[in-house]
Design an enzyme around this catalytic site. Structure first.
Site, PDB file in Angstrom:
ATOM      1  N   ASP A 183      16.206  78.469  39.930  1.00 25.00           N
ATOM      2  CA  ASP A 183      14.914  78.282  39.268  1.00 25.00           C
ATOM      3  C   ASP A 183      14.959  78.709  37.807  1.00 25.00           C
ATOM      4  OD1 ASP A 183      14.286  77.660  41.828  1.00 25.00           O
ATOM      5  OD2 ASP A 183      12.921  79.347  42.165  1.00 25.00           O
ATOM      6  N   TYR A 233      15.270  81.076  58.157  1.00 23.66           N
ATOM      7  CA  TYR A 233      16.239  81.043  57.056  1.00 23.66           C
ATOM      8  C   TYR A 233      17.463  81.894  57.421  1.00 23.66           C
ATOM      9  CZ  TYR A 233      18.051  82.022  52.334  1.00 23.66           C
ATOM     10  OH  TYR A 233      18.845  82.172  51.220  1.00 23.66           O
TER      11      TYR A 233
END
Ligand code: ADP
Ligand code: MG
Length: 396
Positions: A183, A233
């Site tokens: 990001d 996850y």
């Protein structure tokens, strides 16, 4: 304090700029320098980062904008226009502010100071139009705005990669988010008309042209976030490690699944669980799909790009099992409406689909998506058009 999620933020950069200028003048009776940094999308390459593979992000035309000026004091005075909230804090470790938005700015200052950068007090006002928590990384936009601005203002000569890492360390050390580098990397390195393939193992990167003339890139936000995300996850990561370890017994050179082929996976099919096999199959396919999309973009072949996006969605839904009913539904609508490419973006279990749509099909698709989705789930999706744009920069 207003709740940020309830504020409609989708503004033109000039409007934001005027707002922060007015507020800065009102609070500090002077004028500072203005910096901006964007949010990001990831066109393809999901759950590849922790497998040493590729991601393929680009900066978008939504971001954060901040006016900033050194104040000669030993403290930062910061105002968030969107939250209508003010914070003041020193620059020592024990001075951490309470407000979570201010911790991003404080964290960036601290991370620069830890690296030997001489940051002093400053005044700042900022605003943004990256929708929060929708998967476009408003937090990275905030971090890279300040990392870039402080580097420039104090002539610190920090290279761009380190600026991204300062943002990442801010998330880790001051915001409790154990994120990867994508990001912040995209927010700092973004370039208009380009996506960037980042090798998550070597951190090498390469720009590819992304100029989909005649197409629009649009995100449809399911506005759901299922709670499964963090335990699922961890389980996915474990499956990947199991599969890579089994393959490594035959092929010692395989460090991550990124190094494995489908043939190698098939050799160990009977040694690992059916579930681990399926997860690894997705990852090996996804690493290859990023490379295929890069090849297609070099030829300007957006139909292949779209096809790969659908394949990723299928993989995330049926092999990696990180989609959900709402996202699958949005993907089905896209298919029915002849959308070129569509897939869930981000880790899964909610958030947005990213769609590459021919302009002539756009209106009908959006109309149908809103109608069907609202009928089925009782609430509207949200819509964000995005254009691939420049990364962190100083505004003239
Ligand atoms: P995202 O996925 O969009 O990055 P995060 O939860 O990581 O979502 O980051 C959102 C946080 O970043 C907010 O809670 C807030 O503290 C800060 N933030 C983002 N945008 C703004 C803004 N426009 N004004 C103030 N703070 C913001
Ligand atoms: Mg974030």
């Amino acid at each position: 304090m207003a709740r940020l999620s309830s504020i409609k933020i989708h503004l033109n950069i000039n409007i934001m700029r005027e707002r922060i200028r007015n507020k800065f003048q009102e609070l500090f009776a002077t004028e500072g320098s203005v910096y901006a940094s964007p949010g990001r999308i990831n066109l393809i390459g999901e759950h590849t980062d922790y497998n040493g593979g590729f991601v393929f992000p680009g900066a978008i035309d939504k971001g954060m904008i901040a006016e900033i000026k050194p104040n000669g004091l030993d403290k930062v005075r910061a105002f968030s226009v969107d939250l209508n909230d003010y914070a003041e804090f020193g620059l020592k470790e024990e001075d951490a502010p309470k407000a979570s938005w201010a911790r991003y700015i404080f964290g960036v200052c601290r991370e620069i100071i830890k690296r030997g950068g001489d940051v002093k007090g400053f005044d700042t006002v900022f605003a943004g139009d990256v929708p929060l928590g929708a998967g476009m990384s408003s937090s990275a936009a905030l971090e890279s705005t300040y990392a870039f601005a402080l580097n420039d203002l104090y002539n610190l000569n920090i290279d761009k990669f380190e600026l991204a890492k300062i943002g990442q360390s801010t998330e880790h050390n001051y915001c409790g988010v154990n994120c990867g580098i994508m990001d912040q990397f995209a927010s700092v390195f973004g370039a208009k008309g380009s996506l960037i393939r980042l090798d998550c193992r070597s951190l090498e990167y390469k720009y590819f042209p992304f100029n989909p003339v005649g197409y629009k890139l649009v995100l449809l936000d399911s506005v759901v976030k299922h709670e499964l995300a963090s335990s699922a996850y961890n389980k996915r990561r474990q499956s990947c490690e199991n599969a890579a370890a089994a393959i490594r017994r035959n092929h010692p050179e395989v460090e991550f699944l990124r190094d494995a082929t489908m043939d190698m996976l098939d050799e160990v099919k009977n040694d690992i669980s059916a579930e681990d096999y399926m997860r690894a199959e997705y990852v090996i396919g996804e690493v290859q799909r990023v490379l295929d999309v890069c090849d297609a973009l070099e030829k300007g072949d957006y139909e292949t790009v779209g096809q790969k996006m659908y394949e990723t969605h299928y993989g995330m839904s049926k092999q990696y099992e990180v989609s959900c009913e709402e996202l699958d539904y949005l993907n089905d609508i896209a298919k029915k409406c002849g959308v070129t490419g569509s897939r869930v973006m981000g880790g899964g279990f909610g958030g947005c689909t990213i769609n590459l749509v021919k302009e002539e099909k756009y209106d009908a698709f959006i109309k149908e998506a809103f109608k069907s989705y609202t009928e089925k789930f009782g609430h509207e999706p949200k819509l964000y058009e995005v254009v691939i744009s420049d990364g962190a920069r100083k505004l003239a």
